[in-house]
Design an enzyme around this catalytic site. Structure first.
Site, PDB file in Angstrom:
ATOM      1  N   HIS A 212      14.715 -41.333  15.360  1.00 18.89           N
ATOM      2  CA  HIS A 212      13.795 -40.459  14.630  1.00 18.89           C
ATOM      3  C   HIS A 212      13.536 -39.137  15.344  1.00 18.89           C
ATOM      4  CE1 HIS A 212      13.073 -43.623  11.774  1.00 18.89           C
ATOM      5  NE2 HIS A 212      12.715 -44.443  12.733  1.00 18.89           N
TER       6      HIS A 212
ATOM      7  N   ARG B 126      10.140 -39.685   8.270  1.00 15.74           N
ATOM      8  CA  ARG B 126      10.379 -39.499   6.827  1.00 15.74           C
ATOM      9  C   ARG B 126      11.128 -38.210   6.512  1.00 15.74           C
ATOM     10  NH1 ARG B 126       5.430 -42.106   3.382  1.00 15.74           N
ATOM     11  NH2 ARG B 126       4.997 -43.839   4.780  1.00 15.74           N
TER      12      ARG B 126
ATOM     13  N   PRO C 235      -0.635 -34.595   7.813  1.00 15.12           N
ATOM     14  CA  PRO C 235      -1.605 -34.137   8.806  1.00 15.12           C
ATOM     15  C   PRO C 235      -2.377 -32.940   8.257  1.00 15.12           C
ATOM     16  CG  PRO C 235       0.509 -34.551   9.829  1.00 15.12           C
ATOM     17  CD  PRO C 235       0.722 -34.669   8.343  1.00 15.12           C
ATOM     18  N   GLU C 236      -3.681 -32.948   8.467  1.00 18.68           N
ATOM     19  CA  GLU C 236      -4.503 -31.849   7.963  1.00 18.68           C
ATOM     20  C   GLU C 236      -4.770 -30.836   9.064  1.00 18.68           C
ATOM     21  OE1 GLU C 236      -7.703 -32.706   5.371  1.00 18.68           O
ATOM     22  OE2 GLU C 236      -6.771 -34.497   4.531  1.00 18.68           O
TER      23      GLU C 236
END
Length: 304
Positions: free
Chosen positions: A117, A139, A19-20
């Site tokens: 998750h 992840r 994510p930016e």
């Protein structure tokens, strides 16, 4: 409706993306009204680590604290607590906050946000209302920390960061000084977090196209007028992306009735082989690899 310069159309993904800044800022804005002034209760930690181990006594140190404010530095989220500590979160590639089960923000890459998750959760209590927050990270490249608030700026995660691209310290003068004598190309140089904090691959590609600067040009050879144009382009593209929700992802029903994804078509990012939006008569958008990341640019518009 997409903001100016970010018209509609599909974008091909070339690699998993962090994510930016606009995505992280969108999450911050979603967390702020829920957390600020709220007391943290029922904190749960469902595993010992993410990318790094959770802080010692993480649950005990959060439980009962009140959130004074929610900030962002580069791609980090910072919640200052009444205990004198700041709760720091980095989303990594797939870190997602949920509020009452709904994901905050939209991202280039989808990720599961529930079940196995979800690695921590809590309730934010205020005005007799309990709002449940969850943090999922499929992840597990994200991480969290608890740092004394007065020591945040000196912490290794933050001490070497450059100025915020939307802050007053970011300017053509700053870039000129940082790039003086630099032979490294402008694209990779802009991704150096010591020069500018929070800039990522997508929006650097977009800003360079807007400023008509070749990504292959050595940073030290970019003229002052072009640096002026570049700083404006960086501010504009980030501001527009934040206004659009920080996202590159939108749900849509595809032709066979199934659920898919619609991405804002950027001016250059992900548009390899397509016409240049500035002038369709120009050669098609080209993709090269710089510093291990895909770079998209128009070889005619973006001069060296």
């Amino acid at each position: 409706m997409a903001p100016a310069g970010l018209g509609a159309g599909p974008v091909r993904r070339y690699s998993p993306a962090m994510p930016e800044l606009p995505e992280v800022e969108t999450v911050r804005r979603g967390l702020e009204p829920v957390l600020v002034g709220a007391r943290l209760t029922r904190v749960r930690q469902n595993r010992p680590d993410l990318r790094f181990p959770f802080p010692d006594r993480f649950v005990d140190r959060l439980e009962g604290a009140t959130v004074d404010r929610v900030d962002r530095r580069a791609k980090y989220l910072l919640a200052a607590l009444s205990t004198g500590e700041t709760w720091v979160t980095h989303l990594g590639m797939t870190g997602r906050f949920t509020v009452d089960g709904e994901q905050l923000g939209e991202f280039e890459e989808a990720a599961p946000i529930a079940g196995k998750h979800e690695h921590m959760s809590l309730c934010a209590a205020r005005d007799r209302r309990q709002t449940r927050l969850g943090f999922a990270d499929a992840r597990r490249f994200g991480f969290m920390g608890l740092i004394a608030t007065e020591a945040v700026e000196a912490h290794p995660w933050f001490a070497a960061l450059g100025p915020e691209p939307l802050g007053n310290a970011f300017s053509a003068t700053h870039l000129a000084e940082a790039f003086r004598g630099k032979a490294q190309n402008i694209k990779v140089s802009l991704l150096d977090q010591r020069i500018v904090a929070g800039l990522g691959n997508i929006y650097v590609c977009e800003a360079l196209w807007r400023a008509k600067i070749s990504p292959t040009l050595p940073a030290g050879r970019v003229s002052r007028p072009r640096l002026e144009a570049l700083t404006v382009a960086i501010r504009d593209v980030l501001t527009e992306a934040i206004a659009a929700g920080g996202s590159t992802l939108r749900d849509f029903a595809n032709a066979d009735g199934g659920q898919g994804y619609f991405q804002h078509a950027f001016d250059v990012y992900g548009r390899e082989g397509q016409d240049c939006r500035r002038d369709p008569a120009h050669p098609v958008i080209r993709r090269i690899v710089q510093g291990g990341r895909s770079t998209f640019y128009c070889p005619t518009c973006q001069r060296r």
